[in-house]
Design an enzyme around this catalytic site. Structure first.
Site, PDB file in Angstrom:
ATOM      1  N   HIS A 158       0.820  -1.222   0.000  1.00  0.00           N
ATOM      2  CA  HIS A 158       0.000   0.000   0.000  1.00  0.00           C
ATOM      3  C   HIS A 158       0.854   1.274   0.000  1.00  0.00           C
ATOM      4  CE1 HIS A 158      -0.086  -0.534   4.648  1.00  0.00           C
ATOM      5  NE2 HIS A 158       0.933   0.225   4.296  1.00  0.00           N
ATOM      6  N   HIS A 163      -2.391   4.318   9.759  1.00  0.00           N
ATOM      7  CA  HIS A 163      -1.052   4.833  10.088  1.00  0.00           C
ATOM      8  C   HIS A 163      -1.185   6.102  10.938  1.00  0.00           C
ATOM      9  CE1 HIS A 163      -0.600   2.376   6.446  1.00  0.00           C
ATOM     10  NE2 HIS A 163       0.663   2.214   6.760  1.00  0.00           N
ATOM     11  N   HIS A 197      10.228  -3.580   4.530  1.00  0.00           N
ATOM     12  CA  HIS A 197      10.610  -2.154   4.509  1.00  0.00           C
ATOM     13  C   HIS A 197      10.852  -1.629   5.910  1.00  0.00           C
ATOM     14  CE1 HIS A 197       6.200  -1.822   4.892  1.00  0.00           C
ATOM     15  NE2 HIS A 197       6.176  -0.503   4.849  1.00  0.00           N
ATOM     16  N   GLU A 242       3.826  -5.342   8.913  1.00  0.00           N
ATOM     17  CA  GLU A 242       2.540  -5.182   8.198  1.00  0.00           C
ATOM     18  C   GLU A 242       2.111  -6.484   7.525  1.00  0.00           C
ATOM     19  OE1 GLU A 242       2.533  -0.433   6.996  1.00  0.00           O
ATOM     20  OE2 GLU A 242       2.946  -1.878   5.423  1.00  0.00           O
TER      21      GLU A 242
HETATM   22  C1  DHB Z   1       5.969   3.700   2.754  1.00  0.00           C
HETATM   23  C2  DHB Z   1       5.454   2.413   2.911  1.00  0.00           C
HETATM   24  C3  DHB Z   1       4.400   2.180   3.769  1.00  0.00           C
HETATM   25  O1  DHB Z   1       3.879   0.950   4.025  1.00  0.00           O
HETATM   26  C4  DHB Z   1       3.827   3.225   4.447  1.00  0.00           C
HETATM   27  O2  DHB Z   1       2.740   2.972   5.192  1.00  0.00           O
HETATM   28  C5  DHB Z   1       4.328   4.509   4.318  1.00  0.00           C
HETATM   29  C6  DHB Z   1       5.406   4.750   3.459  1.00  0.00           C
HETATM   30  C7  DHB Z   1       7.082   3.986   1.835  1.00  0.00           C
HETATM   31  O3  DHB Z   1       7.772   3.057   1.380  1.00  0.00           O
HETATM   32  O4  DHB Z   1       7.284   5.145   1.497  1.00  0.00           O
HETATM   33 FE    FE Z   2       2.239   1.048   5.690  1.00  0.00          FE
END
Ligand code: DHB
Ligand code: FE
Length: 279
Positions: free
Chosen positions: A12, A59, A193, A240
């Protein structure tokens, strides 16, 4: 009766929403990402679910540090896109399905999953970006959505195994709803991430690949992945991915993998995407 026909897993990444909203989905950076969803949009047109049950995380948008529900089920008539700092995304208001939400709330709580009932909620990129990736830019989203927000923002987050068990209970709830509804379940977020501190920018493609293989073919084993492994291998935001196990729990043990897409980079993460059909 209602039934679960299929599952969609989808990252997302917020900037993909921006790319869609500003019309730059064909450029050198975003082009290959949106190409990976062309099959998905065609598949969706044929699949035509009556309702989407969408598992995502908020978030710090609808909920902030004052209240952090572990599992929050949307039971509202509709959900407006939230202002995440740049104004609300110019996408349609998400219509809910209150009768199905109320039924699922009752079924889950009587099944000992004490979810939080949310009667008013705005939805952030966690929910709207996957809709954009799967439907593009329609005037209205093609079907109602029942949202389930999972806390993966502040520890303790729920275990993958608990999410998997919840998915099974959601399926039971859907299958006891009397109307004939075809339901597609979305699990969103991920892949590996980390957005902050020394390991910011971490991406682990080998681990992401293993995660997807386990999710599709050995979910009993994959659902046992521990928090410390998500953190170590997939970075601080990799947690996540437990939400994909809610989706997986709502499907059959054996599923058909209709589509898989994986691409690096997209902002700070890898884009991962699966379409699974119940057979
Ligand atoms: C990013 C990824 C995410 O899952 C999120 O909630 C906010 C930012 C990103 O990679 O920029
Ligand atoms: Fe996210």
């Amino acid at each position: 009766m209602a039934y679960v026909s299929s599952g969609v897993a989808c990252s997302h990444v917020p900037v993909l929403g921006v790319a869609s909203d500003t019309g730059i989905t064909g450029d050198d950076y975003y082009g290959p990402i949106f190409k990976g969803f062309e099959f998905s949009k065609q598949w969706m047109e044929k699949e035509k679910p009556d309702v989407i049950f969408l598992v995502y995380n908020d978030h710090c948008t609808a909920f902030d540090a004052r209240i952090i529900p572990t599992f929050a089920l949307g039971c509202a008539e509709q959900y407006a896109p939230a202002d995440e700092g740049w104004g609300p995304r110019p996408v349609p208001i998400v219509q809910g399905h209150q009768a199905l939400s109320a039924h699922i709330a009752q079924s889950l709580i009587l099944d000992s999953f004490d979810i939080t009932v949310i009667n008013e909620m705005e939805v952030d990129h966690g929910l709207t970006v996957p809709l954009t990736m799967m439907f593009g830019k329609p005037d209205e989203w093609p079907c109602p959505v029942v949202p389930l927000a999972v806390n993966v923002v502040q520890y303790p987050a729920p275990l993958g195994s608990r999410c998997y068990a919840l998915g099974k209970a959601i399926r039971k709830a859907i299958e006891s709803f009397p109307d004939d509804l075809k339901v597609c379940v979305f699990g969103t977020g991920g892949m590996s991430h980390q957005l902050q501190h020394e390991r910011a920018g971490l991406i682990n493609s080998a681990w992401d690949d293993r995660f997807m293989n386990l999710l599709v073919n050995e979910p009993d084993k994959g659902s046992m992945i521990e928090h410390v492994e998500y953190l170590r291998e997939a970075g601080s935001e990799g947690i996540e991915l437990v939400m994909w196990y809610v989706m997986r729990g709502a499907l059959n043990e054996n599923v058909e993998e209709m589509h898989r897409f994986y691409h690096v980079p997209a902002s700070n993460t890898a884009v991962g995407h699966l379409i699974l059909e119940n057979r």
